[in-house]
Design a protein around this motif. Structure first.
Motif, mmCIF file in Angstrom:
data_model
loop_
_atom_site.group_PDB
_atom_site.id
_atom_site.type_symbol
_atom_site.label_atom_id
_atom_site.label_comp_id
_atom_site.label_asym_id
_atom_site.label_seq_id
_atom_site.Cartn_x
_atom_site.Cartn_y
_atom_site.Cartn_z
ATOM 1 N N CYS A 231 0.848 -1.196 0.000
ATOM 2 C CA CYS A 231 0.000 0.000 0.000
ATOM 3 C C CYS A 231 0.886 1.250 0.000
ATOM 4 O O CYS A 231 1.800 1.366 0.812
ATOM 5 C CB CYS A 231 -0.910 0.004 1.223
ATOM 6 S SG CYS A 231 -1.905 1.492 1.287
ATOM 7 N N GLY B 266 -0.673 4.335 -0.054
ATOM 8 C CA GLY B 266 -1.535 5.450 0.344
ATOM 9 C C GLY B 266 -0.764 6.353 1.302
ATOM 10 O O GLY B 266 0.326 5.988 1.766
ATOM 11 N N THR B 267 -1.343 7.492 1.638
ATOM 12 C CA THR B 267 -0.600 8.485 2.427
ATOM 13 C C THR B 267 -0.070 7.916 3.744
ATOM 14 O O THR B 267 1.117 8.059 4.071
ATOM 15 C CB THR B 267 -1.494 9.711 2.696
ATOM 16 O OG1 THR B 267 -2.027 10.127 1.454
ATOM 17 C CG2 THR B 267 -0.720 10.845 3.315
ATOM 18 N N ALA B 268 -0.947 7.226 4.496
ATOM 19 C CA ALA B 268 -0.531 6.721 5.813
ATOM 20 C C ALA B 268 0.632 5.739 5.670
ATOM 21 O O ALA B 268 1.610 5.790 6.424
ATOM 22 C CB ALA B 268 -1.715 6.064 6.516
ATOM 23 N N CYS B 269 0.522 4.840 4.699
ATOM 24 C CA CYS B 269 1.585 3.841 4.510
ATOM 25 C C CYS B 269 2.846 4.495 3.949
ATOM 26 O O CYS B 269 3.958 4.127 4.320
ATOM 27 C CB CYS B 269 1.089 2.730 3.585
ATOM 28 S SG CYS B 269 -0.192 1.727 4.361
ATOM 29 N N CYS C 289 -4.069 2.952 -0.703
ATOM 30 C CA CYS C 289 -4.919 2.708 0.462
ATOM 31 C C CYS C 289 -5.798 1.459 0.335
ATOM 32 O O CYS C 289 -6.711 1.402 -0.482
ATOM 33 C CB CYS C 289 -5.809 3.906 0.804
ATOM 34 S SG CYS C 289 -6.551 3.702 2.428
ATOM 35 N N VAL C 290 -5.482 0.484 1.149
ATOM 36 C CA VAL C 290 -6.289 -0.731 1.160
ATOM 37 C C VAL C 290 -7.323 -0.692 2.282
ATOM 38 O O VAL C 290 -7.999 -1.672 2.552
ATOM 39 C CB VAL C 290 -5.404 -1.998 1.278
ATOM 40 C CG1 VAL C 290 -4.661 -2.255 -0.009
ATOM 41 C CG2 VAL C 290 -4.435 -1.906 2.448
ATOM 42 N N GLY C 291 -7.440 0.456 2.936
ATOM 43 C CA GLY C 291 -8.532 0.645 3.889
ATOM 44 C C GLY C 291 -8.222 0.222 5.312
ATOM 45 O O GLY C 291 -9.143 0.083 6.115
ATOM 46 N N CYS C 292 -6.962 -0.007 5.658
ATOM 47 C CA CYS C 292 -6.664 -0.290 7.074
ATOM 48 C C CYS C 292 -5.458 0.562 7.481
ATOM 49 O O CYS C 292 -4.410 0.032 7.862
ATOM 50 C CB CYS C 292 -6.446 -1.768 7.325
ATOM 51 S SG CYS C 292 -5.496 -2.636 6.082
ATOM 52 N N CYS C 293 -5.638 1.866 7.364
ATOM 53 C CA CYS C 293 -4.535 2.809 7.585
ATOM 54 C C CYS C 293 -3.965 2.701 8.999
ATOM 55 O O CYS C 293 -2.793 3.016 9.220
ATOM 56 C CB CYS C 293 -4.999 4.246 7.336
ATOM 57 S SG CYS C 293 -5.831 4.447 5.766
ATOM 58 N N VAL D 178 1.140 -1.318 5.196
ATOM 59 C CA VAL D 178 0.445 -2.592 4.972
ATOM 60 C C VAL D 178 0.939 -3.250 3.686
ATOM 61 O O VAL D 178 1.125 -2.591 2.662
ATOM 62 C CB VAL D 178 -1.085 -2.343 4.874
ATOM 63 C CG1 VAL D 178 -1.821 -3.644 4.598
ATOM 64 C CG2 VAL D 178 -1.601 -1.700 6.137
HETATM 65 S S1 FES Z 1 -2.807 4.251 3.359
HETATM 66 FE FE1 FES Z 1 -2.243 2.184 3.470
HETATM 67 S S2 FES Z 1 -3.994 1.278 4.294
HETATM 68 FE FE2 FES Z 1 -4.606 3.328 4.042
#
Ligand code: FES
Length: 302
Positions: free
Chosen positions: A218, A220-223, A259-263, A268
């Protein structure tokens, strides 16, 4: 703007794409009445038809959707869709604009967007024309043909069944071979370009052959902020491929996704149906351990 600095009058924004919408929202937020004119049936512009945007590869709809909602709800923005400017007169500070509103043949005050009128209309009107896609005739092997025929028989219905069918094909084959898509379009009696549009839109579908084991990191921003790029590098090094590639023995594919939805578990990594949270570079060898058998060893076991 009046002499004493008060905002008076209204501003017209022509074009309801992402730029027009953002300009209208900014103007409305700064106190102006806005008239947003677009010649297409809805605001959103070309971006609504895109998958990703250059250069960040961000999801177009994720950028567009919040502005669509805000522009739709902002009472200081009057939306004139399906309308064209016929003439402008006057001078700075006092313009008169003549706008022609095209007929919609439905009462917009009563329309709930149920689309029943579209289904029952005797005139077929494609708002966005699908360019005809020409492919040479594609041979399909009997097993794949039987598989697609079974899926089409299983999922009765129209276009709405295309996504679940494509998901089942992906689950079985790991990718969407062109001959399978072509046969699917034929059996469903839909243009191939429509099938391709769906198949190429979602990251979950692949138009390239993929390995037996898919490692999805992932980004996404958090990852991303918690080290996902380093995990991609480490996996790429261990597997000897770059992101988006498959090993020559067709065992591993390395992919990234937004983002796979478990930030909360970031960063992840997904392997098959399993999600691994809190992964760091030191945990990568452990992730690969279950797959450490060579292709020959795997074949010997079966
Ligand atoms: S950014 Fe990776 S799970 Fe949301």
């Amino acid at each position: 703007m009046s002499d004493n600095g008060d905002k008076i009058g209204a501003v017209m924004v022509v074009g309801g794409g992402i730029g027009g919408m953002q300009a209208s929202l900014d103007l409305a937020a700064s106190g102006f009445k806005v008239v947003l004119v677009d010649r297409s049936p809805a605001i959103g512009g070309v971006m609504a038809q895109l998958d990703k945007t250059f250069p960040t590869n961000d999801c177009a709809m994720c950028t567009l959707a919040p502005r669509l909602v805000d522009a739709g709800q902002e009472i200081n923005i009057r939306k004139l869709t399906y309308s064209e400017i016929e003439g402008v007169e006057g001078s700075a500070g006092h313009f008169n604009v003549r706008v022609r509103k095209k007929p919609r043949y439905v009462d917009p005050l009563k329309c709930t967007g149920c689309s029943l009128c579209v289904q029952n209309c005797l005139v077929h009107n494609d708002a966005y024309l699908e360019a005809p896609l020409k492919l040479p005739p594609l041979e399909i092997d009997p097993d794949k043909n039987a598989f697609v025929e079974r899926l089409v028989a299983e999922y009765e219905g129209g276009d709405e069944t295309l996504i679940p069918i494509l998901q089942d094909i992906t689950e079985e084959l790991n990718w969407l071979p062109p001959e399978v898509l072509s046969r699917l379009a034929e059996l469903k009696r839909v243009p191939l370009e429509r099938v391709m549009r769906i198949a190429s839109f979602y990251k979950a579908f692949s138009l390239e052959p993929r390995g037996k084991y898919i490692f999805t990191v992932c980004m996404g921003t958090a990852c991303h902020v918690r080290g996902a790029p380093r995990i991609v590098d480490r996996l790429a090094r261990e597997l000897g491929i770059n992101e988006g590639e498959t090993t020559p023995d067709m065992r591993f594919t390395l992919e990234t996704v937004r983002c796979v939805g478990c930030c909360g578990l970031a960063p992840v990594v997904k392997t098959g149906d399993e999600f691994h949270g809190g992964v760091d570079c030191s945990k990568v060898p452990k992730l690969l351990e279950p797959y450490s058998k060579t292709r020959e060893e795997e074949l010997a076991v079966h």
